[in-house]
Design an enzyme around this catalytic site. Sequence first.
Site, mmCIF file in Angstrom:
data_model
loop_
_atom_site.group_PDB
_atom_site.id
_atom_site.type_symbol
_atom_site.label_atom_id
_atom_site.label_comp_id
_atom_site.label_asym_id
_atom_site.label_seq_id
_atom_site.Cartn_x
_atom_site.Cartn_y
_atom_site.Cartn_z
ATOM 1 C CG HIS A 72 -5.337 -2.423 -0.189
ATOM 2 N ND1 HIS A 72 -4.697 -1.849 -1.277
ATOM 3 C CD2 HIS A 72 -4.790 -1.846 0.916
ATOM 4 C CE1 HIS A 72 -3.821 -0.965 -0.840
ATOM 5 N NE2 HIS A 72 -3.847 -0.951 0.484
ATOM 6 C CB SER A 82 -0.952 -0.060 1.202
ATOM 7 O OG SER A 82 -1.913 0.943 1.147
ATOM 8 C CG ASP A 129 -6.061 -2.253 -4.388
ATOM 9 O OD1 ASP A 129 -6.762 -1.718 -3.517
ATOM 10 O OD2 ASP A 129 -4.821 -2.296 -4.325
#
Length: 500
Positions: free
Chosen positions: A453, A206, A424
């Site tokens: 994610h 991320s 995502d």
Amino acid sequence: MNKVFSTVAAAGLLAGLVVAAPAAAAAPDFDPAPIAWGACTSPSLQKAGAQCGFLQVPLDYANPSGAKISLAVSRVRHTTAQSQGVMLVNPGGPGGSGLGLSVLGKYVPNHAGDSYDWIGFDPRGVGASKPALSCDPGYFGYDRPGYVPNTPQLEQTWLASSKAYALACAKNGPLLEHMKTTDSARDMESLRKALGQRQINYYGFSYGTYLGQVYSTLYPQRVRRMVLDSNVDPRKVWYEANLGQDVAFDRNIKIYFDWIAKYDNVYHLGTSGDAVEDLWYAEQKKLAQHPAGGVIGPDEWSDIFLQAGYYRFGWEDMAKAFSGWVHDGDWQTLKKLYDNTDTPGDDNNFAVYNAVQCTDTQWPTSWNKWRADNWATYYRAPFETWGNAWYNAPCLFWPAKAGTPVTINGAKVAGALLIDEELDAATPFAGSLQVRKLYPASSLIAEPGGTTHADSLSGDACVDDQVADYLATGKLPARKPGNGPDAICAPLPDPVPAQP
């Protein structure tokens, strides 16, 4: 918006003219002291045989002999005869604690992680690092004013609250001026030196992908192998990225409602996704007048179910909570889910999130622009737009000066493995395609139809085995012509609830 990803316990983001890498890296040199390793206080790290310590780094790399801060670091050492060096890990955020992620190596298939020293660390301002940022620990309370500012009073209430939070952050002093991603990238370089390594390996999830992008742009010769899971689009740091998230989360929550409807015999919330969605919004409207248990209002309701847009993990728990509330009035389960995501009494994650994003780049200074952009997005995507807007609104008033982001350039990076699910929402797939373009020695694994994610090393053998191959040998999937993915894996399947 920031929801932290951890592979070990999944729930746990995002330009104008830019500064070229050589100029960004031109701070005076700093040689850190070695880390004094000792016992860890965390039971899970103790069980893993980890060592813990602190790395002292400059508050301001432009003044390396000045004030210092300390980063909390953990290490699980390699168990093979030959070492492949250190593997630094970042879980995302910004604001996520990575101290516990030194255990990540055991999740790599075929013992391919055993030849690395896995290094977890809390970035500056985070968790066990000293000092840790906090502005207003009670900011995430219960039954807050509704997110959607459909009256002037609500809009002014949220603006005043956002301004008060930003001004409260000023008490953190000079640290607030040195919380940019470039500061954390330089901290990683100090960590490399303190560990006595010529190069590092890196695994970022991320926001951790953006930290990896910045580090590898500033110090390309220091990167040996790099895995970036769910890539931030460096073209959209950070205002536009959040608007893009809103549309993607709206799509994903509809996918979740369709899943609930598929199992109406279990949850009894509607036989179509549209029916479940209508019920969800109807319950949210009721909660604005009568909060569940006096604590779960419309905002808390949104925050609970936002997790369904991030991950398939937890879909069953959220559906049970939804059903339990509608049919039995069970508000306690809702409260437990809320407390797990936006814990009242702890704002460290939120404080760091804003400290990084508000100063990485200049956000729009006109509330009129924010208002127009968010209302336009809300009419397309009502689920999360205004919740996300207020999550970032302290940037309108942030008491530290904004910088200019680095131009991401991976041309000199030896190689990188990119991973992303194509639906995502937190870091839309276009970001991974852009990073692939910027890193010509990279390869991208895509998971069509996947909405989760940052979930590599979570049991998808197709993905995880390729991660293992890369870490073991440096071998990447063959790069294909064009600007698409280089390998395809099916995502993990949707959960199947127990039948009544």
